[in-house]
Design an enzyme around this catalytic site. Structure first.
Site, PDB file in Angstrom:
ATOM      1  N   HIS A  95     -23.263  10.148  47.104  1.00  0.00           N
ATOM      2  CA  HIS A  95     -22.004  10.230  46.380  1.00  0.00           C
ATOM      3  C   HIS A  95     -21.678  11.674  45.995  1.00  0.00           C
ATOM      4  CE1 HIS A  95     -22.240   5.739  45.109  1.00  0.00           C
ATOM      5  NE2 HIS A  95     -21.638   5.908  46.267  1.00  0.00           N
ATOM      6  N   GLU A 109      -3.734  -2.927  66.238  1.00  0.00           N
ATOM      7  CA  GLU A 109      -5.160  -2.846  65.914  1.00  0.00           C
ATOM      8  C   GLU A 109      -6.007  -3.586  66.934  1.00  0.00           C
ATOM      9  OE1 GLU A 109      -5.387  -3.406  61.249  1.00  0.00           O
ATOM     10  OE2 GLU A 109      -3.730  -4.578  62.104  1.00  0.00           O
ATOM     11  N   ASP A 157      -9.685  -0.183  63.364  1.00  0.00           N
ATOM     12  CA  ASP A 157      -9.947  -1.464  64.017  1.00  0.00           C
ATOM     13  C   ASP A 157      -9.733  -1.383  65.522  1.00  0.00           C
ATOM     14  OD1 ASP A 157     -10.902  -3.260  62.104  1.00  0.00           O
ATOM     15  OD2 ASP A 157      -8.912  -3.606  61.289  1.00  0.00           O
ATOM     16  N   CYS A 173      -1.689   5.146  61.122  1.00  0.00           N
ATOM     17  CA  CYS A 173      -2.082   5.101  59.707  1.00  0.00           C
ATOM     18  C   CYS A 173      -3.595   4.969  59.539  1.00  0.00           C
ATOM     19  CB  CYS A 173      -1.364   3.966  58.981  1.00  0.00           C
ATOM     20  SG  CYS A 173      -1.735   2.321  59.621  1.00  0.00           S
TER      21      CYS A 173
END
Length: 875
Positions: free
Chosen positions: A473, A708, A732, A779
């Site tokens: 992180h 996708e 995807d 996108c």
């Protein structure tokens, strides 16, 4: 326990109320907050701690307890839990102050305050009668006794009698969340089946435990389900299948524990390179004085090595003088640390984005976790340790358990816990927070994410750590903050002298000590150029993105809520290319109505101040199920009922959303986009519902589909006859094209959006769209990668929708491109063999005609030529 009259639950009545009596107001309120987090706001939980002002006075007050009972009043009764000593006397006196009718429906419980409150709150939320709520509270320590030893109360007063396992439905659930099925996820598991007419039992399939009821927090805790264990769940009764489906959906969401969304982290936090072994496995090579580590955040930093000045946090071995005072000190320190982290989370959301803020938010959970708090309180009261000593011992022990995990990614969570633990210790010991006295390259053994989030980039030129990994992180936050970082440099780093000059290259993963003057000059020139480009991009963020030869590219933002819409406008986004409407549905406990949806869509459109808003219809299923929607178990949900398929299977859900979209579109510039489309028939069916939602009144609304699935790209000619635009979801599209699950670490790297097979599908979509006068956007994550910009322009893409922080730099990359050179680059890329070859081609093209710095005059109006054409390559 005081004698009372038994009362049966009455439908429609409020759940049993709870009153928590403690000598410490802070302790009572803290226990109440924890119980509310487990049960929700439906249960009235009132803290009655301390005495009359001053609020810090320790003690108990019968009048205050009586007032709290009245405030928590329910016709089902009120359960009162107390900590010790005079708390019981004050509670008994409070009963005498109550009206006769109320007094008979109050129970005084001998249960432990904190554990009992949590267990009672969950049982109350389920609508249990007060006797059952009291039983759950009293047996709340059984699970802890089973784990650490000691006699159990279960034999005297069994907490649960699940009964025989009846024929029904069965499932196995893999528990892959940190700390396993601890209190919060267990409470969510209980609530997932609340209200269903089913007997639900659970067992630990990994350890072979007995089956227990899944309606008891204590019983579930007693299963000791750890991370990596498998939970066996059976359900019988009329709603058995609904109960199993709800639990599968909860497990698919990782029990609603913080997680990265399906679309992946923002472009500012790209997937890092695969971690390499730490030194000494990587010996120094190349220049003298060079240490090699793992790249974590790109960029150049030149300065002196600086170490954080950390105060001594060694806790005293002395015994606590008064356990009550130490408990109060602990609660005050935890509360202060929580307040600090909440402020840091909000600050991180502003500086870096919502995804990065969730990292800090996840660390806040440590301050609520009973596996950390309960043993600490027990060490104070039972072993009479100081709060600092108890907290230090327990957090260290828990951190060591993280470090023993086999999963290297999960081992990195030990640093997260250590950072939170230090914050509490600073408060308990009254020590100052660590500081960096001088500007330079920060050197540390490792950094907790909360430490990294709090860094000031104006003082911290770069980060060099001996340990850590690029998937940590801290590394993600360093990238988001734009601080160059190298991790895994080994212990040799810690032997360096403060003030020693160094050159850190976050892209190569190197730290060069005492670099030669010529090397420093070249690095400084490179750093100045990068800073100049970043400043130029930020200054021009609100200008249109136009290539050097006049092709306008719309750079929009991907968002998931109203606040991000405002930040998108501030960042210079030309609009919103993807509104993930799932946020509205996943935050709700039941299906949001048409009016609720319209309110939020309209608010977002208003914040965009006339910029276009592209609303993607509900995209759930697979890894984003909703418990309140009808669903069935799917062996391969990624290829199952999701996106538009789910919308058409449950048209009442889709048409309500479309009505909200239509209502918003009558006032603001809105586009609607259907996800996971695979055939023209799905578009026809979706448009029929849209026509029904719109009615007879004329409506201006662009309609598009997400590409996708490979079949959508290959059928783009037929789809283009039915829609106004396409938006490519490259995440995807890549995984379906290359049959590689992005969530499977073994094959995730195969799902490469740069692979020529994926690029050919993009080219095919653009060709079909152009033939019908349609436009194409992207996108997916590919749109936010600088190196992909010329490739996408060359393929004919005319909208790039990216994470909010990436808007300015993607616009600048567009301005540096020449569309003609981009087309030639794309043609060559389509003929290559794999993604690596494409990246090599792009790298070689950088600095030539495809991408070059430009400082031209203002570009033409965005709206005038956003969809301007250019030659497109042929695949």
């Amino acid at each position: 326990m005081a004698a009372t009259e038994a009362t049966d639950p009455v439908p429609g009545e409020a759940p049993v109320g709870l009153v928590l009596v403690s000598h410490s107001a802070q302790l009572a309120e803290g226990a109440a907050d924890l119980a509310r987090a487990m049960a929700g706001e439906e249960v009235r939980i009132v803290a009655a701690g301390g005495m009359a002002p001053p609020e810090t006075a320790l003690g108990t007050d019968a009048v205050r307890v009586a007032a709290a009972i009245e405030e928590a009043w329910s016709e089902r009764g009120v359960l009162v839990l107390m900590d010790l000593g005079s708390a019981l006397l004050s509670a008994e006196m409070a009963l005498e102050l109550l009206p006769e009718g109320h007094r008979k429906r109050v129970l005084l419980s001998a249960a432990p305050l904190v554990e009992g409150a949590v267990a009672a709150a969950v049982a109350s939320r389920l609508g249990e009668p007060i006797e059952r709520v009291a039983s759950e509270a009293t047996s709340s320590l059984d699970a802890k006794r089973a784990q650490v030893g000691g006699p159990s109360e279960a034999s005297a007063a069994p907490a649960d009698e699940p009964g025989p396992v009846l024929p029904g439905v069965e499932t196995r659930i893999a528990v892959d969340i940190p700390l396993g099925l601890h209190a919060r996820p267990a409470a969510r598991l209980i609530r997932a089946t609340a209200g269903l007419n089913a007997q639900v039992l659970a067992g630990n399939a990994t350890t072979g435990s007995a089956m227990v009821t899944a309606r008891s927090l204590n019983a579930l805790a007693g299963l000791q389900v750890r991370e990596g264990h498998e939970l066996l769940v059976t359900a019988s009764g009329p709603d058995a299948q609904k109960a199993i489906d709800a639990l599968r959906a909860l497990a698919a969401r990782r029990f609603d524990e913080p997680a990265v969304p399906r679309d992946g982290p923002p472009a500012t936090a790209p997937a890092p390179p695969t971690a390499r072994p730490l030194p000494p496995a990587l010996p120094p090579t190349g220049l003298e004085g060079e240490l090699r580590g793992v790249p974590a955040s790109a960029g150049i930093a030149i300065g002196t090595l600086q170490f954080l000045e950390e105060a001594d946090l060694t806790a005293s071995d002395a015994e606590a003088g008064d356990p009550a005072k130490e408990l109060q000190a602990l609660e005050l320190a935890v509360t202060a640390a929580r307040r600090d982290l909440e402020q840091l989370r909000d600050q991180t959301r502003t500086r870096a984005g919502s995804y990065e803020a969730e990292i800090v938010d996840a660390d806040l959970l440590f301050l609520e976790d009973p596996e950390l708090l309960e043993p600490t309180r027990a060490a104070i009261t039972d072993r009479r340790l100081t709060a600092a000593r108890a907290w230090s011992e327990v957090s260290l022990r828990l951190g060591e358990s993280w470090e023993r995990l086999e999963d290297p990614t999960m081992r990195l969570r030990a640093a997260d816990l250590a950072g939170v633990s230090r914050r509490v210790l600073h408060r308990l010991l009254g020590r100052p927070a660590p500081v960096l006295r001088r500007r330079g390259i920060l050197v540390a053994r490792d950094l907790a994410p909360t430490d990294t989030a709090a860094l000031d980039p104006a003082r911290v030129m770069g980060i060099a750590t001996a340990g850590g990994g690029p998937t940590s992180h801290s590394a993600i936050l360093a990238r988001a903050l734009g601080i160059p970082a190298v991790v895994g440099l080994g212990d040799a780093l810690l032997a360096m002298a403060p003030g020693q000059s160094a050159l850190l290259d976050g892209g190569r993963g190197t730290l060069i000590l005492d670099p030669a003057a010529a090397l420093v000059r070249r690095a400084r020139a490179q750093a100045r150029e990068e800073q100049r480009r970043a400043a130029h991009a930020a200054a021009a963020a609100h200008q249109p993105a136009v290539t050097r030869d006049g092709v306008v590219i719309e750079v929009a933002a991907n968002i998931g809520g109203a606040e991000e819409a405002s930040r998108a406008v501030e960042a210079g986004a030309d609009g919103v290319g993807l509104l993930r409407t799932e946020f509205l549905f996943m935050e709700a406990e039941s299906l949001p109505g048409e009016e609720a949806q319209e309110r939020i869509y309209s608010e977002i459109a208003t914040r965009l101040e006339g910029r276009p808003l592209t609303i993607r219809t509900l995209d759930v299923g697979a890894d984003k199920p909703l418990p309140y929607l009808r669903s069935v178990h799917e062996d391969n949900p990624a290829l199952g009922l999701r996106g538009i398929r789910l919308g058409l299977a449950q048209p009442e859900v889709l048409i309500a959303q479309l009505r909200a979209v239509v209502a918003t579109a009558r006032r603001s510039p809105v586009r609607v986009m259907f996800p996971m489309v695979s055939s023209a028939g799905e578009v026809d069916a979706a448009r029929a519902l849209l026509t029904e939602a719109a009615g007879s009144e004329p409506l201006s609304l662009e309609v598009g589909v997400m590409v996708e699935i490979p079949s959508a790209a290959l059928s783009a000619a037929q789809l283009a006859e039915r829609v106004d635009f396409f938006s490519l979801g490259t995440n995807d599209l890549s995984q379906y094209t290359l049959a590689a699950d992005r969530g499977n670490a073994e094959v995730a790297t195969l799902a490469d959006a740069f692979h020529p097979a994926t690029l050919r599908l993009i080219a095919a979509t653009v060709r079909a769209a152009r033939a019908r006068g349609r436009w194409v956007g992207v996108c997916g994550e590919l749109a936010g990668q600088i190196e992909a910009v010329p490739l996408l322009i060359g393929l004919g893409v005319r909208e790039l929708s990216v994470a909010v922080p990436a808007v300015a730099r993607i616009k600048e990359a567009v301005r540096a491109a020449d569309s003609g050179a981009c087309v030639r680059l794309a043609r060559r890329a389509l003929r290559l063999a794999d993604g690596s070859a494409v990246r090599g081609l792009i790298s070689g093209a950088s600095g030539r005609a495809t991408i070059a710095p430009r400082h031209g005059s203002p570009a033409p109006s965005r709206r005038a030529s956003t969809r301007s054409s250019a030659t497109t390559p042929h695949g």
